[in-house]
Structure formats: structure tokens, C-alpha cells
Motif scaffolding. Structure first.
Motif, PDB file in Angstrom:
ATOM      1  N   THR A  14     -41.868 -18.989 -56.752  1.00 47.40           N
ATOM      2  CA  THR A  14     -40.788 -19.170 -57.728  1.00 47.40           C
ATOM      3  C   THR A  14     -41.175 -20.143 -58.829  1.00 47.40           C
ATOM      4  O   THR A  14     -40.390 -20.384 -59.742  1.00 47.40           O
ATOM      5  N   SER A  15     -42.401 -20.662 -58.765  1.00 45.29           N
ATOM      6  CA  SER A  15     -42.768 -21.620 -59.810  1.00 45.29           C
ATOM      7  C   SER A  15     -44.166 -21.354 -60.359  1.00 45.29           C
ATOM      8  O   SER A  15     -44.320 -20.690 -61.366  1.00 45.29           O
ATOM      9  N   SER A  16     -45.185 -21.799 -59.669  1.00 43.57           N
ATOM     10  CA  SER A  16     -46.533 -21.729 -60.252  1.00 43.57           C
ATOM     11  C   SER A  16     -47.078 -20.309 -60.295  1.00 43.57           C
ATOM     12  O   SER A  16     -47.885 -19.969 -61.156  1.00 43.57           O
ATOM     13  N   SER A  17     -46.646 -19.464 -59.368  1.00 42.52           N
ATOM     14  CA  SER A  17     -47.096 -18.067 -59.363  1.00 42.52           C
ATOM     15  C   SER A  17     -45.850 -17.181 -59.287  1.00 42.52           C
ATOM     16  O   SER A  17     -45.559 -16.574 -58.256  1.00 42.52           O
ATOM     17  N   PRO A  18     -45.100 -17.125 -60.390  1.00 42.83           N
ATOM     18  CA  PRO A  18     -43.769 -16.530 -60.316  1.00 42.83           C
ATOM     19  C   PRO A  18     -43.791 -15.036 -60.009  1.00 42.83           C
ATOM     20  O   PRO A  18     -44.611 -14.278 -60.542  1.00 42.83           O
ATOM     21  N   GLN A  19     -42.900 -14.653 -59.142  1.00 40.26           N
ATOM     22  CA  GLN A  19     -42.768 -13.264 -58.746  1.00 40.26           C
ATOM     23  C   GLN A  19     -41.414 -12.733 -59.193  1.00 40.26           C
ATOM     24  O   GLN A  19     -40.447 -13.484 -59.300  1.00 40.26           O
ATOM     25  N   LEU A  20     -41.367 -11.462 -59.432  1.00 43.13           N
ATOM     26  CA  LEU A  20     -40.111 -10.833 -59.837  1.00 43.13           C
ATOM     27  C   LEU A  20     -39.135 -10.777 -58.662  1.00 43.13           C
ATOM     28  O   LEU A  20     -37.934 -10.943 -58.829  1.00 43.13           O
ATOM     29  N   ALA A  21     -39.699 -10.528 -57.477  1.00 46.01           N
ATOM     30  CA  ALA A  21     -38.871 -10.450 -56.278  1.00 46.01           C
ATOM     31  C   ALA A  21     -39.737 -10.863 -55.096  1.00 46.01           C
ATOM     32  O   ALA A  21     -40.969 -10.866 -55.187  1.00 46.01           O
TER      33      ALA A  21
ATOM     34  N   ASN B 136     -42.188 -10.683 -69.269  1.00 44.72           N
ATOM     35  CA  ASN B 136     -41.463 -11.907 -68.939  1.00 44.72           C
ATOM     36  C   ASN B 136     -42.274 -12.622 -67.864  1.00 44.72           C
ATOM     37  O   ASN B 136     -41.916 -12.609 -66.684  1.00 44.72           O
ATOM     38  N   PRO B 137     -43.385 -13.190 -68.278  1.00 46.01           N
ATOM     39  CA  PRO B 137     -44.323 -13.747 -67.281  1.00 46.01           C
ATOM     40  C   PRO B 137     -43.693 -14.791 -66.368  1.00 46.01           C
ATOM     41  O   PRO B 137     -44.087 -14.913 -65.221  1.00 46.01           O
ATOM     42  N   SER B 138     -42.712 -15.515 -66.845  1.00 47.37           N
ATOM     43  CA  SER B 138     -42.116 -16.555 -66.007  1.00 47.37           C
ATOM     44  C   SER B 138     -41.304 -15.956 -64.868  1.00 47.37           C
ATOM     45  O   SER B 138     -40.860 -16.677 -63.972  1.00 47.37           O
ATOM     46  N   GLN B 139     -41.110 -14.635 -64.913  1.00 47.90           N
ATOM     47  CA  GLN B 139     -40.429 -13.954 -63.816  1.00 47.90           C
ATOM     48  C   GLN B 139     -41.296 -12.829 -63.236  1.00 47.90           C
ATOM     49  O   GLN B 139     -40.783 -11.912 -62.612  1.00 47.90           O
ATOM     50  N   GLY B 140     -42.577 -12.930 -63.474  1.00 57.68           N
ATOM     51  CA  GLY B 140     -43.495 -11.986 -62.839  1.00 57.68           C
ATOM     52  C   GLY B 140     -43.579 -10.623 -63.492  1.00 57.68           C
ATOM     53  O   GLY B 140     -44.061  -9.672 -62.879  1.00 57.68           O
ATOM     54  N   VAL B 141     -43.098 -10.519 -64.741  1.00 56.98           N
ATOM     55  CA  VAL B 141     -43.140  -9.225 -65.439  1.00 56.98           C
ATOM     56  C   VAL B 141     -44.177  -9.323 -66.550  1.00 56.98           C
ATOM     57  O   VAL B 141     -44.021 -10.109 -67.486  1.00 56.98           O
ATOM     58  N   LEU B 142     -45.222  -8.513 -66.418  1.00 55.18           N
ATOM     59  CA  LEU B 142     -46.258  -8.484 -67.448  1.00 55.18           C
ATOM     60  C   LEU B 142     -46.240  -7.113 -68.101  1.00 55.18           C
ATOM     61  O   LEU B 142     -45.541  -6.214 -67.635  1.00 55.18           O
ATOM     62  N   ALA B 143     -47.027  -6.962 -69.159  1.00 54.03           N
ATOM     63  CA  ALA B 143     -46.988  -5.700 -69.913  1.00 54.03           C
ATOM     64  C   ALA B 143     -47.366  -4.510 -69.036  1.00 54.03           C
ATOM     65  O   ALA B 143     -46.773  -3.435 -69.140  1.00 54.03           O
ATOM     66  N   LYS B 144     -48.361  -4.723 -68.177  1.00 54.24           N
ATOM     67  CA  LYS B 144     -48.857  -3.575 -67.409  1.00 54.24           C
ATOM     68  C   LYS B 144     -48.639  -3.726 -65.908  1.00 54.24           C
ATOM     69  O   LYS B 144     -49.055  -2.868 -65.135  1.00 54.24           O
ATOM     70  N   GLN B 145     -48.019  -4.843 -65.474  1.00 57.73           N
ATOM     71  CA  GLN B 145     -47.813  -4.989 -64.045  1.00 57.73           C
ATOM     72  C   GLN B 145     -46.570  -5.804 -63.724  1.00 57.73           C
ATOM     73  O   GLN B 145     -46.087  -6.595 -64.543  1.00 57.73           O
ATOM     74  N   LEU B 146     -46.082  -5.546 -62.509  1.00 58.43           N
ATOM     75  CA  LEU B 146     -44.968  -6.328 -61.969  1.00 58.43           C
ATOM     76  C   LEU B 146     -45.500  -7.088 -60.764  1.00 58.43           C
ATOM     77  O   LEU B 146     -46.115  -6.476 -59.877  1.00 58.43           O
ATOM     78  N   ASN B 147     -45.271  -8.385 -60.766  1.00 60.47           N
ATOM     79  CA  ASN B 147     -45.723  -9.189 -59.631  1.00 60.47           C
ATOM     80  C   ASN B 147     -44.589  -9.360 -58.643  1.00 60.47           C
ATOM     81  O   ASN B 147     -43.507  -9.830 -59.003  1.00 60.47           O
ATOM     82  N   VAL B 148     -44.846  -8.943 -57.402  1.00 67.08           N
ATOM     83  CA  VAL B 148     -43.853  -9.152 -56.350  1.00 67.08           C
ATOM     84  C   VAL B 148     -44.538  -9.856 -55.182  1.00 67.08           C
ATOM     85  O   VAL B 148     -45.742  -9.688 -54.973  1.00 67.08           O
TER      86      VAL B 148
END
Lengths: 451, 291
Positions: free
Chosen positions: A118-125, A45-57
Motif C-alpha cells: 500500500t505504500s512503496s510498491s503500491p498495488q491496485l488490489a 495511476n502508478p500510486s495505485q498500481g495502474v500503469l499504461a500497460k499493466q495492472l499491479n496486484v
């Protein structure tokens, strides 16, 4: 061939079930150690920072401004725990990748950081909103966007009341600290009608700690509140203010502020002959440099906090933290800080929330996952508990006394012994009706005398 | 009355530190016409080096202080050769911008080397105080005042009676005329920066002793030097110290009678008033330019 296929499916199902069960059992018994054996489904869910192999926080913290002494160790604590988790395979097979942004302790750049995350570089948290002013400015957006905010290093009342579903506070609140500070202080000097002053030193905000929370408790106890004295962050001398405080002869001094300003003020107080008055500080005043810089106050200096320093005595989680910090390359001067512990616990809590959320995580699932955390024992703080309508994860605090033998602070009693003092969270109830100055059991003071 | 005298005594002590910082800036300006905006940050370098000398090298306090002051003088020479000398002859604004950039570089390097955690600064004189006729006086306050006065005497004599001092004054008046008279302007500039940097270190060590901790907030005092210089006079050695003391007293009086936030109002208000009434300062001289 047909028979082999079914056997394979049955065996695979049994293996997966065993893995999940084993993992669940392990998680319940100890702090989160996600198994790399449990792989995430092909979900992103890239728009919320969730990728196949990583979570962006994201981490928003002061990297170059006036509060780096507290916020950099906090950030490093988070980094240490997340590195540990990533070494173990991440969460459901996804590594946690941190996007860091420097807020410079100013609202404008901090808001830019938040909006980017929350927009251009979306993070999960996001972990941050440490500056009270930034927190106040960002909360309307947080509420609107339901962005998970985990473990800000300050907790404004407006962030938890009215209820904000996605704001998860892990910092002990002003009311809780005032509850224990005033009760403990009055019990210490056996005077529940004591006179007191509050010092708010070198912090741009925080006057309400003295003017509201300390004052109302001193007055409720029947004591005399002599005033709140502030020192701006740029002050290089505190003689004028210290002279005023000395002239009032307070029986208790409550303190909130930066280590540098606290040292400045305490030195001036000592100069004007105020030496045996108990001083009870909060937040950044719990710093060995403060206690060591003014030897006259070593025996009378206490600090109230909800985090233990890793090198303090009787801290169950201390060894694990130190081991992880050393592996991450952090020096003792950083990882012994209670701010580092605070960050480490924030990392632990985030990961616990991610585990509860499951492999198909998004912001809403993470919020639900965090809300499920109950009695999470970090070994470094009181247990963390959230709930369907509770977002203040840590309610208990306790005093710490500087121990010259260890060169650091040591907890006075157990957190549970002060639970009666914090029965009422004023941030939620707007009341101190349940608070009593006699809430600290006598066994606590007895343990001080033995020590 | 006791309160007033107490604030006056504390203000004089605080102002003496401001004066030392201002003196470093004045000395460099007096010799080179260069206004060094990095002086506050050089103070910080001196304070941090002193913590290393005392904490890591285990030197005794006074030995560490002497060693750091000497080392900073050498740093001043290095800064001259690397940063200032290439800019001689360039517009003043360029040189000023370079000192501002230098301050940012110093700040970043210190953060990288020493990290964000404050360091305790042990000083043998930092916490003793005693009572004089009902007024509390810290031993450190007396030391700081004595050092400031000593510097005033030393540098006044230096500029008046030594050849190097005369050369510095000549270079400041007119570098071309001084060069024609045989003055080695490069040597004058280098020595001026060395002295200014050494004074910054001394100020940093004394301020760290006062505060018992070394942190990046020490650089804030560099900004307070500006009103001290304006009040005292940009080219006056005694003016720098007197200006510093005036600012220190005003700050303490403001804090004592009107609250902590009033201290800046009084100090910078005095700066504004001086610029309007007597822009060359209490001890400065009016410049007369013949057309």
C-alpha cells in the motif's frame, strides 16, 4: 479530403461501438474473456498500481509456514486464471502483474507485506489476508485506506460487520457452514435431537466454529452438545482426546482442521471403536488424503464447502480449469484441490471487477466494479453476488461425500437445495432465528441412497 | 484406572518413536561429540523417500522400508564427507550451526521436490487395533515398541562387544588418544553418521505409518527428542529410549487429564526439572574433570 476525414471518424466510431457491444455480450454470456481489441486509454495511476500497460496486484499468502498445503494451491489457482487472461491480452490491454509476498502465517511479516503493497510498491488490489489473525490486524488499515481486498481464504465476522466497503469475501463463512453441517447431519441420521461434538484440529484459531456456531445450532435443534475438542498443530498423537470423545458416544462429529491433524484424530477414533458415526468437516478437512488415510470412515465422511474440485463429477467449470492449469504447468495434485478452485474463482472475480471498473481504473473504481458483480456463474462454485451493502460474495454451501471410485469428493445435491439453510447470515444479523434443522429437502438424502 | 492404563500404553508407544529419534542423536553424539539438529528433517527425508519407493517404484512396504533405511545410511556417509569432515577440528558451535543450516536446506529441497501437498503413507500395520483386557492397543504401537527395544539391545551390544563400537566410544572420549591408538577417526565419524541417519529414516517411516500421511509437520518431533535426550542422558543408548518413553507418557497424561496444551508443559517441565536435579540424565554419567 474533408469528406474522407468525416467518413473515417464515422467508421471508427461504428467499429468501436461494435467492439464494445460485442465484448459486453460475450462477457454476459460466459466467464470474463476480455478482448485485447479494447485498448486502454493512455491512463495510468502508478500510486495505485495502474500503469499504461499493466495492472499491479498483490498476493499475500503463506509460502513457507504451516498452512502451505492450502495456501499454495490457492495462490496457484489465482496465478492460473491471471495467466489465462494475460494470454488473451489482459484487461483493456493491460496485463495483470502479480506481486507475491510470503506472510509465513505470522502477523508481523504479513503486516510488512500489506504495508509494502500500500505504500512503496503500491498495488491496485490485494488478494490474501488468509490468516484470521492477520486479517483482524490489517482490517483497520483496510477500512482507513479503502484498499480492495479480494477473496481472502477466511472471513472474519469483524471484516464484514460493520460493513467494510473494500473487503470482498469469497470464502464461505463459519455460520453458513455450520447451518448446512448441522442440518444435513441431523437429517442424515434422522435424529434432530442428536448429540454432537466438535473437533478443532491443528489450527491455531477456529475454536469458535465449535464453541459458538455448531453448539448454538445443535442446541436450537434440541440436541445435546457434548463439547469442543482441540488438538494443537504440533500434536503427534491424539489418543488422549480421542479416548474422551469415544467415551461420550456422540451421534454426530463436526470437524475443522488441517488434514494431518484430522487424520491423526480419526485414526485414534477408529482405534477406540468410533467407526460408524457420521463426520462432517469443513475447509481443509475436505481432502482426499483424509478420507483415504482412514478407510474405516470412507462411508461416513462428509465435508461442507462452497468450491468444487476440478476433477469432481458434474462440475461445469472443471474442464476449463484443468486445461488452464495444465497450460500453466501445474500438476494434478495441485489443481484438483478445492483450494486451487478457490483461488481460480478469486482470479475470475477480480477480473470481472476490473472489467466492470472500465479502462480508467483505480482502487475506488475497482471497488465499484466488484460491487456490481451479480449472479456471476463460475461453474466451480455457487454464483458470486456482491451488492451496494453486501460484501459476502458466496453465501451458499453444500456437503460433499468422498467417492472412492473417483478418489475425490462429489457434491451431495445442488447448492440451491441448501439455500433455505443459509437464509440468515449470522455474521450480519447476529441471529439464527431463521435457521431450522429441517431445511434440507428429503430429495437430497434420496440421492445419497441412490448413489 | 482404565483411562490411566490406556494413556500409559498409548504414551509408551508414542514415546518409543521419540526414543528412536533421540537414539539417532545420541549415537552420533556418543561417537563424534556432534549434536545433530537436523535429525528431525532427516526423518522427513526418510518418510518422503518411502512414499516414492512405495507409490512410484511400487515396492512392497517392508522392502521399501529396508531400501530406504539403507539408502539413508549411504546419505549419512555422503553428508559426512561433504558437510562434517571439512569441519573436524573446528569449534563445536560452527558444527552445530552447520547442522541447523543443513536442516533448512533439507526442508527447502523437500518442498521443491515434493511440493506442499501432503502424501498418503500406506502402511500394512497402520490401522489394525485390538482389545487387551479393556485396553485398546494398535498393532502399530506394538511394532514401534518392539523396534525401539530391538534397537536398544542391538546398539548396547554393538557399543560393548564390537570393535567398531569400542572405537566409537574411544573417539568420543578423546579423539587424539584414540587416533594414537590406531583408531581411524574419520571412519568412526562416517559410520556414526550413517547409523544416525538410518535411524532417522526408520523413525520417519514409523511415524508416517502412525500418522498415515507424510507432511512437513513430521519434523516437529525432532524437537521433542531434546527433552528425551536430557531426561535419558546424552550418551546413553537405553537412556534415549527410556527418555523418549517418559516424554511420551507425560504428554499423553497431560493431554488426558489437563488438556492438549498441558502436554508440552509436562514434557518440558520434566526437562527443566532434570537439568536442575540430575543434569546428566537418568542413565548418564557424571563427568569428573581433574584440574
Amino acid at each position: 479530403m474533408h469528406r474522407h476525414r468525416w467518413s473515417g471518424v464515422l467508421l471508427g466510431t461504428l467499429a468501436a461501438s461494435a467492439s464494445v457491444l460485442g465484448f459486453t455480450a460475450a462477457s454476459a454470456a460466459s466467464p470474463a474473456k476480455p478482448s485485447h481489441h479494447v485498448r486502454a486509454a493512455a491512463y495510468s495511476n502508478p500510486s495505485q498500481g495502474v500503469l499504461a500497460k499493466q495492472l499491479n496486484v498483490g498476493i499475500i499468502s503463506d509460502e513457507t509456514g504451516p498452512t502451505t498445503a492450502t495456501q499454495i494451491p490457492w495462490r496457484d489457482g489465482i496465478d492460473t486464471y491471471l495467466r489465462l487472461i494475460n494470454k488473451q491480452g489482459g484487461v483493456y490491454g493491460r496485463k495483470i502483474v502479480v506481486d507475491q509476498c510470503d506472510e509465513q502465517y505470522q502477523v508481523a511479516p504479513a503486516m510488512v507485506c500489506y504495508k509494502t503493497m500500500t505504500s512503496s510498491s503500491p498495488q491496485l488490489a490485494i488478494m490474501g489476508l488468509n490468516d484470521s489473525d492477520f486479517q483482524a490486524a490489517a482490517m483497520p488499515l483496510v477500512r482507513q485506506q479503502r484498499m480492495p481486498i479480494v477473496g481472502a481464504e477466511s472471513t472474519n465476522q469483524e471484516s464484514v460487520n460493520p460493513f467494510a466497503p473494500s473487503f470482498f469475501a469469497l470464502e464461505c463463512t463459519y455460520p453458513a457452514q455450520a447451518d448446512v453441517s448441522v442440518a444435513f447431519g441431523m437429517g442424515l441420521i434422522h435424529n434432530y435431537h442428536a448429540s454432537a461434538v466438535s473437533l478443532v484440529l491443528g489450527v491455531a484459531s477456529g475454536l469458535e466454529y465449535g464453541n459458538t456456531y455448531i453448539k448454538e445450532r445443535v442446541l436450537k435443534a434440541g440436541g445435546k452438545y457434548l463439547g469442543t475438542f482441540a488438538l494443537p498443530p504440533t500434536a503427534s498423537n491424539a489418543d488422549a482426546e480421542a479416548q474422551q470423545v469415544a467415551a461420550l458416544h456422540p451421534q454426530l462429529i463436526f470437524m475443522h482442521g488441517s488434514p494431518e491433524s484430522s487424520i491423526l484424530f480419526l485414526k485414534s477414533l477408529a482405534k477406540f471403536g468410533v467407526k460408524k458415526t457420521p463426520i462432517i468437516g469443513i475447509f481443509a478437512t475436505e481432502d482426499p488424503t483424509v478420507a483415504k488415510a482412514v478407510p474405516a470412515y470412507e462411508k461416513y465422511f462428509y465435508a461442507v464447502n462452497c468450491y468444487d474440485g476440478a476433477n469432481q463429477p458434474n462440475v461445469p467449470g472443471g474442464h476449463g480449469l484443468i486445461k488452464a492449469a495444465k497450460a500453466a504447468g501445474y500438476p494434478a495434485s495441485i489443481y484438483t484441490s478445492t483450494n486451487f478452485t478457490n483461488g481460480y474463482v478469486v482470479g475470475e472475480t477480480l477480473v470481472q471487477g476490473l472489467l466492470n471498473a472500465g479502462p480508467k481504473v483505480n482502487r475506488a473504481a475497482l471497488v465499484n466494479g466488484l460491487a456490481k458483480i451479480k449472479n456471476f456463474d463460475t461453474g466451480l462454485s455457487p454464483t458470486v453476488t456482491f451488492g451496494p451493502r453486501n460484501r459476502i460474495g458466496i453465501q451458499e454451501v453444500r456437503p460433499y461425500k468422498f467417492d472412492p471410485k473417483f478418489g475425490t469428493f462429489a457434491g451431495v445435491g445442488q447448492y440451491a437445495q441448501y439455500a433455505a439453510c443459509v437464509a440468515d447470515n449470522e455474521y450480519i444479523t447476529n441471529s439464527i432465528a431463521k435457521w431450522s434443522p429441517r431445511c434440507v429437502p428429503s430429495s437430497v438424502y434420496a440421492s445419497l441412497k441412490k448413489a | 484406572m482404565t483411562k490411566f492404563v490406556q494413556l500409559l500404553v498409548s504414551g509408551i508407544a508414542l514415546g518409543s518413536i521419540y526414543g528412536l529419534v533421540a537414539l539417532g542423536i545420541v549415537l552420533v553424539f556418543k561417537a563424534t561429540r556432534l549434536f545433530n539438529f537436523a535429525q528431525g528433517f532427516l526423518m522427513l527425508v526418510g518418510a518422503y523417500l518411502a512414499t516414492t519407493a512405495i507409490g512410484n517404484l511400487h515396492l512392497p512396504f517392508w522392502g521399501a522400508a529396508a531400501a530406504v533405511v539403507a539408502a539413508m545410511a549411504v546419505l549419512g556417509l555422503v553428508l559426512y564427507w561433504i558437510v562434517v569432515k571439512p569441519l573436524i577440528g573446528r569449534p563445536t558451535l560452527v558444527v552445530v550451526m552447520v547442522t541447523i543450516a543443513l536442516s533448512i536446506v533439507i526442508s527447502a529441497v523437500l518442498a521443491m521436490v515434493y511440493g506442499p501437498i501432503d502424501r498418503v503413507f500406506p502402511s500394512p500395520v497402520s490401522s489394525r487395533s485390538f482389545d487387551v483386557l479393556g485396553i485398546r492397543v494398535a498393532l502399530l504401537d506394538i511394532v514401534v515398541f518392539a523396534v525401539a527395544m530391538g534397537c536398544v539391545v542391538l546398539f548396547t551390544l554393538f557399543f560393548r562387544f564390537t570393535r567398531l563400537g569400542l572405537e566409537m566410544r574411544a573417539s568420543a572420549e578423546s579423539i587424539e588418544a584414540a587416533a594414537l591408538s590406531g583408531v581411524n577417526a574419520s571412519r568412526v565419524f562416517a559410520v556414526a553418521l550413517a547409523i544416525g541417519t538410518a535411524l532417522a529414516a526408520l523413525g520417519g517411516i514409523l511415524l508416517a505409518s502412525e500418522q498415515s500421511v507424510v507432511s512437513t509437520s513430521l519434523t516437529d518431533i525432532g524437537y521433542v527428542a531434546f527433552p528425551a535426550i536430557v531426561i535419558g542422558g546424552l550418551e546413553s543408548v537405553p537412556g534415549a529410549i527410556v527418555g523418549g518413553i517418559v516424554v511420551g507418557v507425560l504428554e499423553l497424561m497431560g493431554s488426558g487429564y489437563f488438556g492438549a496444551t498441558a502436554s508440552n508443559v509436562l514434557a518440558y517441565g520434566a526437562l527443566l526439572a532434570m537439568l536442575v536435579i540430575r543434569p546428566y540424565g537418568l542413565f548418564g554419567e557424571r563427568d569428573i574433570v581433574r584440574v
